[in-house]
Design a protein around this motif. Structure first.
Motif, PDB file in Angstrom:
ATOM      1  N   LYS A 137      -3.885  -6.827  -4.400  1.00 53.71           N
ATOM      2  CA  LYS A 137      -3.010  -5.680  -4.149  1.00 53.71           C
ATOM      3  C   LYS A 137      -3.811  -4.373  -4.241  1.00 53.71           C
ATOM      4  CE  LYS A 137       1.606  -4.232  -5.558  1.00 53.71           C
ATOM      5  NZ  LYS A 137       2.693  -4.470  -6.503  1.00 53.71           N
ATOM      6  N   ARG A 138      -4.661  -4.265  -5.279  1.00 54.32           N
ATOM      7  CA  ARG A 138      -5.518  -3.080  -5.437  1.00 54.32           C
ATOM      8  C   ARG A 138      -6.516  -2.969  -4.290  1.00 54.32           C
ATOM      9  NH1 ARG A 138      -8.542  -3.183 -10.807  1.00 54.32           N
ATOM     10  NH2 ARG A 138      -9.636  -1.485  -9.801  1.00 54.32           N
ATOM     11  N   ARG A 171      -6.215  -4.214  -1.250  1.00 51.95           N
ATOM     12  CA  ARG A 171      -5.468  -3.849  -0.048  1.00 51.95           C
ATOM     13  C   ARG A 171      -5.239  -2.335  -0.002  1.00 51.95           C
ATOM     14  NH1 ARG A 171      -1.038  -7.585  -0.542  1.00 51.95           N
ATOM     15  NH2 ARG A 171      -2.091  -9.331   0.400  1.00 51.95           N
ATOM     16  N   LYS A 172      -4.827  -1.782  -1.143  1.00 49.89           N
ATOM     17  CA  LYS A 172      -4.557  -0.347  -1.225  1.00 49.89           C
ATOM     18  C   LYS A 172      -5.833   0.457  -0.977  1.00 49.89           C
ATOM     19  CE  LYS A 172      -2.574   3.107  -4.318  1.00 49.89           C
ATOM     20  NZ  LYS A 172      -1.983   3.345  -5.644  1.00 49.89           N
ATOM     21  N   THR A 173      -6.941   0.018  -1.581  1.00 51.68           N
ATOM     22  CA  THR A 173      -8.223   0.725  -1.415  1.00 51.68           C
ATOM     23  C   THR A 173      -8.670   0.684   0.036  1.00 51.68           C
ATOM     24  OG1 THR A 173      -8.873   0.110  -3.659  1.00 51.68           O
ATOM     25  CG2 THR A 173     -10.619   0.806  -2.195  1.00 51.68           C
ATOM     26  N   THR A 223      -6.810   0.203   2.722  1.00 49.18           N
ATOM     27  CA  THR A 223      -5.875   0.959   3.546  1.00 49.18           C
ATOM     28  C   THR A 223      -6.143   2.461   3.448  1.00 49.18           C
ATOM     29  OG1 THR A 223      -4.197  -0.749   3.221  1.00 49.18           O
ATOM     30  CG2 THR A 223      -3.427   1.396   3.998  1.00 49.18           C
TER      31      THR A 223
END
Length: 183
Positions: A173-174, A176-178, A180
């Motif tokens: 999740k982290r 993916r956020k980074t 993105t």
């Protein structure tokens, strides 16, 4: 010292011989791997350490009794395979990231797309390194080294595989956020 003598020396427990080989070829391998395969210094170092470990284990298990090439050639060949294994692991991880999965599947396989995929792969690899531990280690062990949740839990001293599975989910999740944010 001949290759057979080197192998016999290591098999008899000579740590100094193994250390000398490690130091002799390390910097050249790292520079070569970074230049030839575009990997980071850490990835090149990991591949070199893995090739040294395989070299040592093969000697100790009797799988390697004589070389048909030089020690350097042997280490570089094994190390190259490790670098390629890392790259394949990163590609699998990239496919596992939902935000980019459809992007990769919907594109035609032309040279521009391949270049974009390589850039994305490098972005994912760099972002993964920035995560730090424990995320970096968990994802690397799972995707690059294909270790099970149980193996990772035992290796990293976690309570159980479920704990590692939850951490892996949070790490993805982290990541993916980074990724993105950087695209």
């Amino acid at each position: 010292m001949g290759d057979r003598t080197i192998i016999e020396s290591i098999k008899s427990g000579s740590e100094s011989e193994l250390e000398a080989i490690y130091k002799k070829h390390r910097q050249e391998f790292i520079a070569w791997a970074m230049k030839s395969y575009g990997c980071s210094q850490e990835q090149a170092n990991d591949a070199y350490q893995a090739s040294m470990l395989i070299f040592y284990e093969n000697i100790m298990k009797g799988k390697l009794t004589e070389l048909s090439s030089s020690v350097k050639t042997y280490l570089f060949a094994v190390g190259r395979n490790k670098v390629m294994e890392q790259k394949r692991g990163a590609r699998k991880m990239m496919v596992g990231i939902d935000a980019h999965e459809s992007y990769l599947q919907d594109r035609k396989d032309d040279s521009e797309e391949v270049e974009q995929q390589e850039e994305m792969l490098q972005l994912v690899e760099n972002s993964m390194e920035e995560l730090g531990d424990p995320c970096h280690s968990i994802l690397k062990n799972y995707y690059y080294h294909k270790q099970s949740m149980d193996e990772i839990a035992q290796k990293m001293n976690y309570k159980n595989a479920e704990t590692v599975k939850n951490l892996k989910y949070k790490c993805i999740k982290r990541l993916r956020k980074t990724v993105t944010l950087k695209t």
